[in-house]
Every structure is written in C-alpha cells, then in structure tokens.
Motif scaffolding. Structure first.
Motif, short mmCIF file in Angstrom:
data_model
loop_
_atom_site.label_atom_id
_atom_site.label_comp_id
_atom_site.label_asym_id
_atom_site.label_seq_id
_atom_site.Cartn_x
_atom_site.Cartn_y
_atom_site.Cartn_z
N HIS A 134 9.96 3.11 -0.68
CA HIS A 134 9.45 2.67 0.62
C HIS A 134 7.98 2.25 0.58
N GLY A 135 7.44 2.12 -0.62
CA GLY A 135 6.09 1.61 -0.76
C GLY A 135 5.01 2.54 -0.25
N LEU A 136 5.31 3.82 -0.19
CA LEU A 136 4.31 4.79 0.25
C LEU A 136 3.28 5.05 -0.84
N VAL A 137 3.68 4.82 -2.08
CA VAL A 137 2.80 4.91 -3.25
C VAL A 137 3.26 3.84 -4.24
N SER A 138 2.41 3.55 -5.23
CA SER A 138 2.83 2.63 -6.29
C SER A 138 3.39 3.38 -7.48
N GLY A 139 2.90 4.61 -7.70
CA GLY A 139 3.33 5.41 -8.85
C GLY A 139 2.61 5.08 -10.13
N ALA A 140 1.74 4.07 -10.13
CA ALA A 140 1.08 3.64 -11.35
C ALA A 140 -0.29 4.25 -11.56
N SER A 141 -0.74 5.09 -10.61
CA SER A 141 -2.05 5.74 -10.71
C SER A 141 -2.03 6.97 -9.83
N PRO A 142 -3.00 7.87 -9.95
CA PRO A 142 -3.03 9.06 -9.10
C PRO A 142 -3.15 8.66 -7.62
N GLU A 143 -2.29 9.25 -6.80
CA GLU A 143 -2.25 8.92 -5.38
C GLU A 143 -1.90 10.16 -4.57
N VAL A 144 -2.08 10.08 -3.26
CA VAL A 144 -1.63 11.12 -2.34
C VAL A 144 -0.18 10.81 -1.96
N TRP A 145 0.72 11.71 -2.28
CA TRP A 145 2.15 11.49 -2.04
C TRP A 145 2.54 12.15 -0.71
N PRO A 146 3.14 11.41 0.22
CA PRO A 146 3.49 11.96 1.54
C PRO A 146 4.53 13.08 1.45
N ALA A 147 4.56 13.90 2.48
CA ALA A 147 5.51 15.00 2.56
C ALA A 147 6.92 14.46 2.84
N PRO A 148 7.96 15.21 2.47
CA PRO A 148 9.33 14.77 2.73
C PRO A 148 9.65 14.77 4.22
N LEU A 149 10.63 13.97 4.62
CA LEU A 149 11.05 13.92 6.01
C LEU A 149 11.81 15.18 6.41
N ARG A 150 12.53 15.77 5.46
CA ARG A 150 13.31 16.97 5.74
C ARG A 150 12.56 18.20 5.24
N ALA A 151 12.48 19.21 6.10
CA ALA A 151 11.72 20.41 5.76
C ALA A 151 12.38 21.21 4.64
N ASP A 152 13.68 21.01 4.41
CA ASP A 152 14.39 21.78 3.38
C ASP A 152 14.32 21.15 2.00
N LYS A 153 13.59 20.03 1.89
CA LYS A 153 13.46 19.37 0.61
C LYS A 153 12.07 19.60 0.03
N PRO A 154 11.95 19.74 -1.29
CA PRO A 154 10.63 19.98 -1.90
C PRO A 154 9.75 18.74 -1.85
N HIS A 155 8.47 18.95 -1.85
CA HIS A 155 7.49 17.87 -1.83
C HIS A 155 7.50 17.16 -3.18
N ALA A 156 7.28 15.85 -3.16
CA ALA A 156 7.23 15.09 -4.40
C ALA A 156 6.19 15.64 -5.37
N SER A 157 5.11 16.16 -4.81
CA SER A 157 4.01 16.65 -5.66
C SER A 157 4.42 17.83 -6.54
N THR A 158 5.52 18.51 -6.19
CA THR A 158 5.94 19.68 -6.98
C THR A 158 6.41 19.30 -8.37
N VAL A 159 6.75 18.02 -8.60
CA VAL A 159 7.22 17.60 -9.92
C VAL A 159 6.22 16.67 -10.61
N LEU A 160 5.07 16.45 -9.97
CA LEU A 160 4.08 15.52 -10.49
C LEU A 160 2.89 16.26 -11.06
N ARG A 161 2.00 15.52 -11.70
CA ARG A 161 0.82 16.11 -12.32
C ARG A 161 -0.34 16.14 -11.33
N HIS A 162 -0.89 17.32 -11.15
CA HIS A 162 -1.98 17.50 -10.19
C HIS A 162 -3.25 16.83 -10.69
N LYS A 163 -3.90 16.11 -9.77
CA LYS A 163 -5.19 15.48 -10.07
C LYS A 163 -6.20 15.92 -9.01
#
Length: 261
Positions: free
Chosen positions: A154-183
């Motif tokens: 949905h174009g919320l991020v490009s994925g090609a550089s460190p970015e702020v990843w939005p929270a999921p729409l559903r509260a029962d789903k994990p945040h994208a940041s949980t599987v990404l590298r913290h910067k």
C-alpha cells in the motif's frame, strides 16, 4: 481418510509444484545480492522485492491447495468459494482453515516443527543471531511479515531504507517492526537476512500444513523442487556457543551480516 487418488483425481502435488514455480524469481533475486557487510546500495531493493514475491506465492499456494483439498473432500464449489474468500492469508489463517475442515489433524499440528531464522534482537548490540522457532513462534513471526507486506503493497513504506512502519489495522496482529531490524528514531529496516527468514517461515508453515492434509487424503507430497532459501553461512570467528533465549528460542550470537543502510 479419503480413498487413494486415481488418474483423474486432482493431486495436491500440482499445488506444491506451482508454489515452487512461483518462488523461482524470489530465489533468483536472492542470488543477486552482494551479501557483503556495509551499505548494500541499490541491492537494498532486493529484500522488499523478495519478501513481496514470497508472500504472493504463499497466498496463491494457500488458495490453490485448500481449494483442491476441499474438492477432494467432495465439498461443493459454493462452499469452497465461500471458505476461500480470504485476503493476505498468513500461516495462522491457513492453520485455521485446515483445522476447520480437517479436525482430525489437530493433535499433529505444530508437532516437532521448527525453522531456523536470523534476526537482530532488542538489546543484542546490533548483532545478528540465529534463532530456532517453534510452531507458535513461527506463526507469530509470519503474522509480522504479513504486516510488512501490507505496508509495502500500500505504499506506506518503500522497504529500501530505514523507515517508520505503521501499526497494523487489526489489534490481534503483530506490528511489522517485530520482524525488522531496529534503527534510530523509531525506524526499522528490511534487509536480506529478514527476507530469507520470511521465506523460510512461510515455506515451512505451508509445507507442514500441506503434508497434514495430503496424509488425510491419501496422498504424499514432494517438496524437492521448492527453492532453498539458504541462510548466510557465518565465519568461524563470528559465532559463539548456543545459549538459551529468555523467550524459549535457541539462540547463537554472531555478527553474520552487518548491513548499515
């Protein structure tokens, strides 16, 4: 258990073969990465491309293999269409559909299923570690990766550089940041180690659930043609003795790859 297949019976193996074919391009993209420490440059675009390719292939596989399995159960086309009205299925979604339609496999789901991945954990001094995930951890990570796909698609991020990843729409789903590298500054990055881990998680989950359904239907699946998303091989001086992670993972410390975007 259903009767064995005849020459005219749809075979679940054809679904696995199509899954394997859909994974060919993501696997070839992986081979293009320089796999060196430091800024990957334009190759940073490969990780999001691989991730999107893998998750698209998994979605097609889920629809394909479940539709075929339900047909072999003699369910009607109307029933099949209604049950497969799903969007962006992750491993937990596939598990739910399998259990709802093959309740006898419940005790076998997740038994002795593990997958090795690499990840930078919080407070790990920015070092990659090798983790062995059990079934429940696999499903949790798969949910995070599906959120990564949502953000990329949905174009919320490009994925090609460190970015702020939005929270999921559903509260029962994990945040994208949980599987990404913290910067720094609340940003997270997607890189090749993560994309490979995503592939390994989804292939392992799809294979396990597919094999359970196949056994119930009197069929046997071969996964030999599914591409191998091999992890980085660390140098001898980059690994330490295994130690137990506080959350139950098996963890080995090691700076396997240090992409600094």
């Amino acid at each position: 258990m259903a009767a064995g297949p005849t020459s005219l019976t749809p075979r679940l193996q054809s679904c696995v073969d199509r899954f394997a074919k859909a994974l060919v391009v993501p696997a070839k993209l992986m081979s293009l990465h320089p796999r060196r420490r430091g800024n990957p440059g334009k190759a940073a675009a490969l990780a999001p491309a691989i991730t999107l390719g893998v998750l698209s292939a998994f979605e097609g596989y889920v629809e394909d293999v479940l539709a075929t399995a339900f047909y072999l159960q003699q369910q009607s086309f109307g029933q099949i269409a209604k049950k497969l009205s799903i969007n962006n299925p992750d491993v937990e979604d596939m598990e739910r559909l399998v259990l709802n339609n093959f309740p006898t496999v419940k005790r076998a789901v997740g038994v002795d299923v593990t997958v090795d991945v690499r990840k930078v954990l919080p407070h790990s001094n920015d070092a990659w570690v090798r983790l062995t995930l059990n079934w429940n951890e696999l499903k949790q990570e798969a949910g995070g990766w599906m959120q990564v796909r949502h953000c990329l698609t949905h174009g919320l991020v490009s994925g090609a550089s460190p970015e702020v990843w939005p929270a999921p729409l559903r509260a029962d789903k994990p945040h994208a940041s949980t599987v990404l590298r913290h910067k720094r500054d609340g940003r997270h990055s997607l890189n090749l180690n993560g994309a490979i881990s995503c592939a390994r998680i989804y292939i392992t989950g799809g294979q396990h659930l597919g094999n359970l359904m196949a056994a119930e239907l009197g069929q046997t699946l071969s996964w030999k043609n599914v591409p191998d998303f091999a992890q980085f091989t660390p140098q001898a001086d980059e690994t330490a003795a295994p130690r137990s992670h506080r959350d139950g993972h098996t963890e080995t410390a090691g700076q396997v790859d240090d992409e600094q975007e």
